[in-house]
Write an enzyme that holds these catalytic residues in place. Sequence first.
Site, PDB file in Angstrom:
ATOM      1  CG  HIS A  20      35.028  29.010  31.806  1.00 26.27           C
ATOM      2  ND1 HIS A  20      34.799  27.874  32.544  1.00 26.27           N
ATOM      3  CD2 HIS A  20      34.549  28.746  30.569  1.00 26.27           C
ATOM      4  CE1 HIS A  20      34.238  26.950  31.783  1.00 26.27           C
ATOM      5  NE2 HIS A  20      34.059  27.456  30.577  1.00 26.27           N
ATOM      6  CB  SER A  64      38.596  54.841  51.308  1.00 32.07           C
ATOM      7  OG  SER A  64      39.614  54.640  52.263  1.00 32.07           O
ATOM      8  CE  LYS A  84      39.215  51.588  46.865  1.00 34.01           C
ATOM      9  NZ  LYS A  84      39.358  50.757  48.068  1.00 34.01           N
ATOM     10  CD  GLU A 133      31.778  46.916  47.855  1.00 32.00           C
ATOM     11  OE1 GLU A 133      32.572  46.310  48.595  1.00 32.00           O
ATOM     12  OE2 GLU A 133      31.841  48.141  47.665  1.00 32.00           O
TER      13      GLU A 133
END
Length: 478
Positions: free
Chosen positions: A165, A286, A292, A299
């Site tokens: 979980h 970024s 970043k 992704e």
Amino acid sequence: MSPRSTTPGTNQSWGGRFSEPTDAFVERFTASVTFDQRLALQDIQGSVAHATMLARVGVLTDEERDAIVTGLGEIRAEIERGEFQWSVKLEDVHMNIEARLTDKIGITGKKLHTGRSRNDQVATDIRLFLRDEIDVVEAELIRLREGLIALADREADTIMPGFTHLQTAQPVTFGHHLLAWQEMLARDHERLLDCRKRVNVLPLGAAALAGTTYPIDRHVTAELLGFERPAENSLDAVSDRDFAIEFTAFASILLMHLSRMSEELVLWTSAQFDFIDLPDRFCTGSSIMPQKKNPDVPELVRGKTGRVYGHLIGLLTLMKSQPLAYNKDNQEDKEPLFDTLDTVRDCLKAFADMAPAITPRKASMYEAARRGFSTATDLADYLVRRGVAFRDAHEIVGQSVAFGLREGRDLSEMTLEELRQFSDTIDEDVFEVLTLEGSVAARNHIGGTAPDQVRAAAQRARDALAALASHGRQDGRA
Ligand code: ARG
């Protein structure tokens, strides 16, 4: 004698019965050459085998065969040099190459199509193409599996939290986690090889749908092309696309696995988890936030899963209502199959390059495992070994955890007196099971997370992979 020339503006290959040219839009709408030219080299390979077989059974003379084989060799070179002029007027890859052959060698070029149809030809081309691509996909899959096994072996002692979980559950080793990924890929590998067996069957000889009146020898053609056997039934041979669906199903399951791994990599590189570092070469920045470093590669793999699932549904839907045998609908099989192949290959390459470069932040993983009472089950098991019933042990540990939460301390950070408030069966030796090292080492059976088990499992995985690869060499795989 040559036939009268066809109606101007109709296709030379079938224009004989037509009395007006094809509508310009229809010509573009029905053509496939813009995408099926990817099958050109396999189309030539299939034609060389077909002509060789026709000469072997006496339908072509040896001179005719030689002219065809030489002409096709030159066309192949033109295609490889990027000089071949593809024409939408000639509809597809098959008719473009045949027309060029006839330009080059004259009337003999027109004999190549004897005993054959584009229906069995295209089915053969796709199978040859897919078989070659499967071997490339397999090589990348092997590289990824090897990378994960090596990393797992190296990280057999590295402790991290295991989750259910997405909540801290029990400590595991990082090597064990990586070998879980490896198991998913081992099943994908088996599925790929199983699919390859059904790809490796020869449609040629089925002709348009019913077979042909020439004395062809399909075993010869099959052998020349390295196919396992000729397809059993001509109607099925020209219309079957199960093999493309199966490959796309394999690809969908593989991408689902890569997507799960990607999701974990994305989470683990976040500041909140801070479990791993991915080298800069697999990340991007970024344009607005200078701090970043984004895990774009995982992704994007996660994102690309969607298009492959789409292609699976697309191909299933393409086939679902087709009556036997060939229908033009089948021309729609190529783009989804090509895109699936390109996507799978790129995603596997990205992962195979990236996997060996995953660097665990061991201290951070260890600290995360220490938080979250991950050895609570070990304490319960300890009590059970001392004669406490499991349900009572569960209750005792629950109270200890509640105490720890109030005090802000893990079970291993409590004193013996504190622990004994909840059960006087607890003794000094409890601390052996409350450490993370003790917890993982105790799960010492096949499939368990103990470091020694992880090292043994990595060795078994290496052996299984080597056995599969050597079996592959026997089936003529790359
Ligand atoms: N371009 C066609 C395809 O991809 C080749 C077969 C065409 N056959 C036919 N009878 N029109 O399926």
